[in-house]
Motif scaffolding. Structure first.
Motif, PDB file in Angstrom:
ATOM      1  N   GLU A  78      16.202  18.710  49.733  1.00 48.83           N
ATOM      2  CA  GLU A  78      15.292  17.740  50.337  1.00 48.83           C
ATOM      3  C   GLU A  78      15.863  16.329  50.285  1.00 48.83           C
ATOM      4  OE1 GLU A  78      11.516  17.995  48.438  1.00 48.83           O
ATOM      5  OE2 GLU A  78      11.297  20.145  48.809  1.00 48.83           O
ATOM      6  N   ARG A  79      16.602  16.030  49.221  1.00 46.65           N
ATOM      7  CA  ARG A  79      17.236  14.722  49.089  1.00 46.65           C
ATOM      8  C   ARG A  79      18.467  14.886  48.201  1.00 46.65           C
ATOM      9  NH1 ARG A  79      13.179  14.688  45.227  1.00 46.65           N
ATOM     10  NH2 ARG A  79      13.818  14.001  43.132  1.00 46.65           N
ATOM     11  N   THR A  80      19.291  13.870  48.173  1.00 48.27           N
ATOM     12  CA  THR A  80      20.496  13.901  47.362  1.00 48.27           C
ATOM     13  C   THR A  80      20.206  13.342  45.975  1.00 48.27           C
ATOM     14  OG1 THR A  80      21.887  13.683  49.318  1.00 48.27           O
ATOM     15  CG2 THR A  80      22.882  13.088  47.209  1.00 48.27           C
ATOM     16  N   SER A  81      20.629  14.074  44.968  1.00 51.51           N
ATOM     17  CA  SER A  81      20.394  13.678  43.587  1.00 51.51           C
ATOM     18  C   SER A  81      21.231  12.456  43.216  1.00 51.51           C
ATOM     19  CB  SER A  81      20.750  14.836  42.654  1.00 51.51           C
ATOM     20  OG  SER A  81      19.957  15.971  42.934  1.00 51.51           O
ATOM     21  N   THR A  82      20.768  11.743  42.176  1.00 51.77           N
ATOM     22  CA  THR A  82      21.500  10.578  41.698  1.00 51.77           C
ATOM     23  C   THR A  82      21.625  10.629  40.172  1.00 51.77           C
ATOM     24  OG1 THR A  82      19.509   9.213  41.494  1.00 51.77           O
ATOM     25  CG2 THR A  82      20.714   9.105  43.584  1.00 51.77           C
ATOM     26  N   ALA A  83      22.663   9.948  39.681  1.00 48.97           N
ATOM     27  CA  ALA A  83      22.859   9.731  38.248  1.00 48.97           C
ATOM     28  C   ALA A  83      23.147   8.257  38.055  1.00 48.97           C
ATOM     29  CB  ALA A  83      24.017  10.570  37.724  1.00 48.97           C
ATOM     30  N   GLU A  84      22.272   7.566  37.354  1.00 43.30           N
ATOM     31  CA  GLU A  84      22.510   6.154  37.078  1.00 43.30           C
ATOM     32  C   GLU A  84      23.333   6.044  35.802  1.00 43.30           C
ATOM     33  OE1 GLU A  84      20.089   2.009  36.267  1.00 43.30           O
ATOM     34  OE2 GLU A  84      19.276   3.499  37.664  1.00 43.30           O
ATOM     35  N   ALA A  85      24.529   5.503  35.930  1.00 44.06           N
ATOM     36  CA  ALA A  85      25.459   5.377  34.803  1.00 44.06           C
ATOM     37  C   ALA A  85      25.496   3.924  34.348  1.00 44.06           C
ATOM     38  CB  ALA A  85      26.855   5.833  35.214  1.00 44.06           C
ATOM     39  N   GLN A  86      25.120   3.691  33.109  1.00 44.85           N
ATOM     40  CA  GLN A  86      25.185   2.351  32.518  1.00 44.85           C
ATOM     41  C   GLN A  86      26.451   2.256  31.673  1.00 44.85           C
ATOM     42  OE1 GLN A  86      22.931  -0.516  32.726  1.00 44.85           O
ATOM     43  NE2 GLN A  86      24.870  -1.319  31.916  1.00 44.85           N
TER      44      GLN A  86
END
Length: 306
Positions: A78-86
């Motif tokens: 349904e949508r593209t996953s994300t990973a927020e990297a700090q």
């Protein structure tokens, strides 16, 4: 043509550096492994799960530019996953995820040299159950490699993830796991002791990566091999372990140790072959951490110049 099949997440890394600057890079641990293998000249297929949105198009174009072959249906999310990297001041990354995961239909045959699985895709249901089933079925055809790559923010408490991780580990021939993964999973054990135990429970090779301390491998035959990390100026650590994994698979492929028919030879791997594979993997990872994002080298970059 023999090929690799990689199953797992492809997503977009949203990277925030220590100064607050934000950039986006296609990523996802298994996708990075497929990319690394393709850049090393291996025929790599990826079964993954992303959308047909703007970020999904970026993921698609990034993978195809390096000749990763996407399994049909990989873009049905349904949508593209994300990973927020700090990133901290040393370039080390911590992650927060927004993830969807399922497995498109895959085909297994005797041209398959290696099936690689790992990270979130091997532990997040419903896809994780399909990954475990495919790993078991693929043992008749291929070497099974597994990168634990634990993500506590997705996997929950260690007690929740332990059975899922051990299920895949028990079906694998080659396992890469960081010392941080083991400390999270088994807080009562030294990471190297945990690896020794795993190496006596089915896998042929268990490699523990130890950041700037290098890597240590244990085999079912009782070998223990340590390789120091190359000296390198770190830009960030995004994709470092994935690059090591693709380098390890590539080196074992070169040594003609991949494929179901060579499982016995893999269990009897020599110290020289194992050390060579670990050094190759470490060299590839060092190049990746020397530049931003998950950007593993091509084989041409690794070849000696005349």
């Amino acid at each position: 043509m023999s090929h690799a099949l990689v199953i797992g997440e492809a997503l977009v890394d949203i990277v925030r550096d220590a100064a607050g600057e934000v950039t986006e890079h296609p990523g996802g641990s298994p996708a990075n492994v497929a990319l690394g293998l393709a850049r090393l000249g291996r025929h790599a297929q990826l079964a993954t799960w992303f959308g047909r949105d703007e970020r999904g198009r970026a993921v698609h174009d990034h993978l195809r530019a390096s000749d990763v072959h996407l399994v049909p249906g990989s873009d049905d999310a349904e949508r593209t996953s994300t990973a927020e990297a700090q990133l901290d001041a040393d370039g080390a990354a911590t992650y927060t995820f927004d993830l969807l995961w399922n497995v498109p239909e895959v085909h297994l045959d005797d041209d398959l040299a290696v099936l690689h699985v790992g990270s979130i895709g091997a532990t997040l249901r419903p896809g994780a159950d399909a990954v475990a089933e495919i790993a078991l079925a693929a043992r008749d055809h291929a070497t099974i490699s597994y990168d634990v790559n634990a993500r506590p923010s997705i996997m929950g408490e260690p007690v929740d993830a332990e059975s899922l991780i051990e299920r895949v580990a028990s079906r694998s021939d080659v396992i890469k796991v960081s010392d941080e993964d083991f400390r999270w999973l088994y807080s009562h054990l030294d990471p190297l002791d945990a690896a020794r135990e795993w190496a006596q429970q089915g896998p042929a090779v268990v490699v523990v990566t130890q950041a700037d301390q290098g890597s240590t491998a244990f085999t079912s035959s009782g070998l223990e091999v340590h390789v120091p990390a190359p000296a390198v100026t770190v830009v960030d650590t995004v994709g470092a372990g994935d690059s090591y994994m693709s380098g390890l698979i590539d080196a074992l492929w070169t040594a003609k140790l991949l494929g179901a028919s060579r499982r016995e030879k893999l269990h009897a791997i020599s110290e020289d072959d194992l050390r060579t594979a670990m050094r190759w993997a470490a060299r590839i990872a060092a190049i990746t951490v020397s530049r931003p994002g998950a950007d593993p080298p091509t084989r041409h970059e690794l070849e000696p110049t005349s």
